[in-house]
Design a protein around this motif. Structure first.
Motif, PDB file in Angstrom:
ATOM      1  N   ILE A  42       0.836  -1.204   0.000  1.00  0.00           N
ATOM      2  CA  ILE A  42       0.000   0.000   0.000  1.00  0.00           C
ATOM      3  C   ILE A  42       0.869   1.251   0.000  1.00  0.00           C
ATOM      4  O   ILE A  42       0.597   2.208  -0.726  1.00  0.00           O
ATOM      5  CB  ILE A  42      -0.972  -0.003   1.204  1.00  0.00           C
ATOM      6  N   TYR A  43       1.938   1.227   0.787  1.00  0.00           N
ATOM      7  CA  TYR A  43       2.834   2.384   0.828  1.00  0.00           C
ATOM      8  C   TYR A  43       3.414   2.672  -0.557  1.00  0.00           C
ATOM      9  O   TYR A  43       3.568   3.826  -0.945  1.00  0.00           O
ATOM     10  CB  TYR A  43       3.964   2.169   1.842  1.00  0.00           C
ATOM     11  N   LYS A  46       0.137   4.339  -3.663  1.00  0.00           N
ATOM     12  CA  LYS A  46      -0.671   5.252  -2.849  1.00  0.00           C
ATOM     13  C   LYS A  46      -1.935   5.783  -3.515  1.00  0.00           C
ATOM     14  O   LYS A  46      -2.360   6.877  -3.208  1.00  0.00           O
ATOM     15  CB  LYS A  46       0.192   6.417  -2.405  1.00  0.00           C
ATOM     16  N   VAL A  51      -5.183   0.757  -3.174  1.00  0.00           N
ATOM     17  CA  VAL A  51      -5.293   0.381  -1.760  1.00  0.00           C
ATOM     18  C   VAL A  51      -6.415  -0.637  -1.575  1.00  0.00           C
ATOM     19  O   VAL A  51      -6.239  -1.667  -0.909  1.00  0.00           O
ATOM     20  CB  VAL A  51      -5.526   1.624  -0.868  1.00  0.00           C
ATOM     21  N   SER A  55      -5.737  -4.476  -0.534  1.00  0.00           N
ATOM     22  CA  SER A  55      -6.356  -4.918   0.717  1.00  0.00           C
ATOM     23  C   SER A  55      -7.304  -6.089   0.485  1.00  0.00           C
ATOM     24  O   SER A  55      -7.307  -7.062   1.251  1.00  0.00           O
ATOM     25  CB  SER A  55      -7.116  -3.766   1.373  1.00  0.00           C
ATOM     26  N   TYR A  87      -3.415   3.608   4.815  1.00  0.00           N
ATOM     27  CA  TYR A  87      -3.343   4.538   3.692  1.00  0.00           C
ATOM     28  C   TYR A  87      -3.602   5.976   4.162  1.00  0.00           C
ATOM     29  O   TYR A  87      -2.864   6.896   3.805  1.00  0.00           O
ATOM     30  CB  TYR A  87      -4.355   4.127   2.622  1.00  0.00           C
ATOM     31  N   GLN A  91      -0.765   9.205   4.211  1.00  0.00           N
ATOM     32  CA  GLN A  91      -1.015  10.308   3.278  1.00  0.00           C
ATOM     33  C   GLN A  91      -0.308  11.588   3.695  1.00  0.00           C
ATOM     34  O   GLN A  91       0.163  12.334   2.850  1.00  0.00           O
ATOM     35  CB  GLN A  91      -2.510  10.581   3.147  1.00  0.00           C
TER      36      GLN A  91
END
Length: 166
Positions: A42-43, A46, A51, A55, A87, A91
Motif C-alpha cells: 500500500i505504501y 498510494k 489500496v 487490501s 493509507y 497520506q
C-alpha cells in the motif's frame, strides 16, 4: 498501478502469504505477517483504488489460509479496514523514516486484530476458553510489536532497493 509497483505488490503479498502458513501459538492463533507485506504494498501504491485492490487481495489470501474457525469473512474485513487506515495515516507523511513506518505498521496491526476479533466474535464466535481480552493481550499486542519491527525493517530494505519513496 505501474507494472513495477504491481509486480512488487504481488511479490510482497506472496511473501506474506507464505509467512501466513507459520504455525499458531496461542489458542491456535498466529501473527499475521501478511499484514506487514500488505502495508508495504500500500505504501508503494498510494492510490485509493490500488489500496482497495491490495487490501481485498490480501484479505482473500488470508481467508484462504486462515486456520481460525469461521475466520474467512473477518480476514477480508480486517484487511480492508486496516489497509484504508494505513493509507490515510501515510497520506500526510512527506519523507517517513523506517521508525515511523514501523510504528504505523504496528498501530494498524492493532486495528486489524481488533476488527478481526470483534467481527469473528459476532460472526463465528471465539475459540473455546478464549476471551476477547485474552486474545488481544496474547495475540494482537505481541503481533503488533513484531509487526512494528518487521515493518520498519522491510521498509528499510525497500528503501535501499530504491523502491520506497514518499
Amino acid at each position: 498501478m505501474k507494472t513495477k509497483n504491481l509486480s512488487l505488490a504481488a511479490v510482497l503479498l506472496a511473501i506474506g502469504t507464505m509467512l501466513h502458513f507459520l504455525p499458531g501459538f496461542v489458542f491456535g492463533m498466529k501473527p499475521d505477517f501478511l499484514l506487514v507485506t500488505m502495508f508495504m504494498a500500500i505504501y508503494l501504491n498510494k492510490k485509493p483504488g490500488s489500496v482497495v485492490a491490495i487490501s481485498l487481495c490480501a484479505g482473500v489470501l488470508a481467508a484462504l489460509t486462515t486456520t481460525f474457525p469461521g475466520g474467512q469473512i473477518p480476514s477480508i474485513l480486517d484487511k480492508l479496514v486496516s489497509g484504508m487506515t494505513f493509507y490515510l495515516m501515510v497520506q500526510g507523511l512527506k519523507k517517513p523514516s523506517f521508525l515511523v513506518v514501523g510504528i504505523l505498521t504496528g498501530v494498524n496491526t492493532v486495528v486489524s486484530g481488533l476488527v478481526f476479533l470483534v467481527s469473528a466474535l459476532f460472526l463465528a464466535g471465539l475459540p473455546a476458553g478464549a476471551s476477547l481480552g485474552t486474545l488481544i493481550l496474547a495475540v494482537v499486542l505481541p503481533t503488533a510489536l513484531i509487526s512494528t519491527f518487521f515493518g520498519g525493517i522491510l521498509y528499510r530494505l525497500l528503501e535501499r532497493l530504491n523502491v520506497a519513496r514518499a
